[in-house]
Design a protein around this motif. Structure first.
Motif, PDB file in Angstrom:
ATOM      1  N   ALA A  22     -33.080 -24.725  11.498  1.00 31.66           N
ATOM      2  CA  ALA A  22     -33.714 -26.654  11.498  1.00 31.66           C
ATOM      3  C   ALA A  22     -34.284 -27.088  12.594  1.00 31.66           C
ATOM      4  O   ALA A  22     -34.901 -28.125  13.022  1.00 31.66           O
ATOM      5  CB  ALA A  22     -32.971 -26.822  10.950  1.00 31.66           C
ATOM      6  N   GLY A 147     -31.098 -32.147   5.309  1.00 37.75           N
ATOM      7  CA  GLY A 147     -31.902 -31.056   4.626  1.00 37.75           C
ATOM      8  C   GLY A 147     -32.288 -31.517   2.678  1.00 37.75           C
ATOM      9  O   GLY A 147     -32.173 -30.435   1.713  1.00 37.75           O
ATOM     10  N   GLN A 172     -39.499 -29.201   7.732  1.00 37.15           N
ATOM     11  CA  GLN A 172     -38.339 -28.507   7.724  1.00 37.15           C
ATOM     12  C   GLN A 172     -38.334 -27.831   5.979  1.00 37.15           C
ATOM     13  O   GLN A 172     -37.317 -27.409   5.552  1.00 37.15           O
ATOM     14  CB  GLN A 172     -37.505 -29.589   7.194  1.00 37.15           C
ATOM     15  N   ILE A 301     -30.827 -26.452   4.273  1.00 36.59           N
ATOM     16  CA  ILE A 301     -29.770 -27.005   5.847  1.00 36.59           C
ATOM     17  C   ILE A 301     -28.659 -27.402   4.994  1.00 36.59           C
ATOM     18  O   ILE A 301     -28.622 -28.136   4.019  1.00 36.59           O
ATOM     19  CB  ILE A 301     -30.339 -27.797   6.349  1.00 36.59           C
ATOM     20  N   SER A 331     -27.999 -24.483   8.892  1.00 42.09           N
ATOM     21  CA  SER A 331     -29.460 -24.627   8.949  1.00 42.09           C
ATOM     22  C   SER A 331     -29.449 -22.320   9.247  1.00 42.09           C
ATOM     23  O   SER A 331     -29.161 -21.701   9.741  1.00 42.09           O
ATOM     24  CB  SER A 331     -30.633 -24.006   9.310  1.00 42.09           C
TER      25      SER A 331
END
Length: 350
Positions: A22, A147, A172, A301, A331
């Motif tokens: 991440a 996340g 992401q 995440i 992550s």
């Protein structure tokens, strides 16, 4: 026929337990080789044509991952630069809806305008907060801090109901979460995280009619005939999204081309299943240790409140994670294993 595991083993050999995609993804071996080749070409005085060809090949590979025609994909240096184009297209007084604590690069350009009406709501309330008069909603598909994955189907429906445009940042998510960029007005993604590329590139997907964007950053590469447009104003902008290109970082896209080709070979659905299984293993282990992560199901995440201060000690022990607002953020991506997860859990237990 190569398996997922054999392909990954051939490309990655981290020297530590790396659980920090991440922040920045690891470079595959083929990517390093491609970039070294590009550097040698520059050092030896060779033609740059192959490097420009790599830019176009990377653009095409991303278009395939995003599910759109290549002529809708623009090349730029960063999400922040691409967001600036979107922000500049809005009239004074336009209402922009964003999520609380979203990543700065996808929201700050709207704030610095100073003449837009900004509304900020919790991520979970984003879709219900779209209303008549909302010009644009901008949000990350997956939140950098913890996340959480946005409810994009609900957001699309709300935007359709109220005539609101959508700007989705997949930075992401692209690489482990399938993208269908055709479902949104604009999408953007940096490439140095889950897409496993070098720093210095980001892709913007625009509508067929360009969505009212002005190519404010256009230079010679944004012309329909770049090499005939090196001097004076550009007489004819590219008929495709290339009109929004910024002069590309040659060599970066050589590596990025290789990274995207690897993801295509592996398949995003396969990568997603692998990543989510590891994240779920970590969540289960945290529960056994008495820790409760931030609620972010079906995300690669995992963010754990109160454990961010452990990051320096974990790093010293060879376990790379992040401290984000006091939370420990781990992550999980394709090069990670169950052993990586267990090593982090053992360290937290100790």
């Amino acid at each position: 026929m190569e398996t997922f595991e054999s392909l990954v083993r051939a490309e990655f050999a981290p020297k530590n337990t790396y659980l920090n995609t991440a922040s920045s993804g690891l470079l595959p071996a083929r990517t390093v080789t491609a970039m070294q080749r590009a550097v040698r070409l520059r050092a030896e005085g060779g033609s740059l044509d192959p490097l420009f060809e790599d830019v176009e090949a990377a653009r095409a590979a991303f278009a395939r991952l995003a599910g759109v025609p290549v002529h809708r994909v623009a090349v730029g240096p960063s999400v922040a630069a691409q967001t600036g184009l979107i922000a500049a297209s809005l009239p004074a007084g336009a209402e922009v809806l964003t999520a609380e604590d979203d990543f700065t690069s996808v929201i700050n350009q709207f704030h610095v305008r100073g003449d837009l009406k900004m509304r900020i709501v919790p991520l979970e309330r984003l879709a219900e907060s779209v209303r008549p008069g909302t010009a644009l909603v901008a949000v990350s598909a997956a939140q950098s801090a913890d996340g959480r994955v946005a409810d994009l189907p609900a957001l699309r429906e709300a935007a359709r109901t109220h005539g609101t445009r959508t700007y989705i940042d997949f930075s992401q998510a692209a690489g482990w979460l399938p993208i269908d960029a055709d479902l949104y007005d604009f999408t953007v993604s940096t490439t140095f995280k889950w897409l496993l590329g070098p720093h210095g590139a980001a892709f913007l997907v625009v509508p067929e009619d360009f969505g009212g964007l002005t190519p404010l950053l256009a230079g010679w590469v944004a012309a329909e005939d770049p090499w005939a447009s090196c001097y004076g104003p550009v007489a004819e902008l590219a008929h495709s999204a290339r009109r929004f290109d910024v002069s590309p970082a040659l060599g970066v896209h050589s590596g990025l081309r290789a990274s995207l080709e690897l993801l295509e070979e592996l398949g995003v659905d396969t990568v997603r299943a692998h990543d989510l299984a590891l994240a779920e293993r970590f969540r289960a282990g945290l529960a056994r240790l008495g820790h409760e992560p931030q609620p972010a199901p079906d995300s690669a995440i995992v963010s754990v409140p109160g454990l961010g201060a452990r990051q320096p000690a974990l790093s010293a022990a060879g376990i790379q994670v992040s401290d984000r607002a006091g939370n420990l953020r781990a992550s999980f991506h394709l090069y990670n294993t169950a052993q990586d997860v267990d090593r982090l859990l053992d360290a937290l237990d100790g």
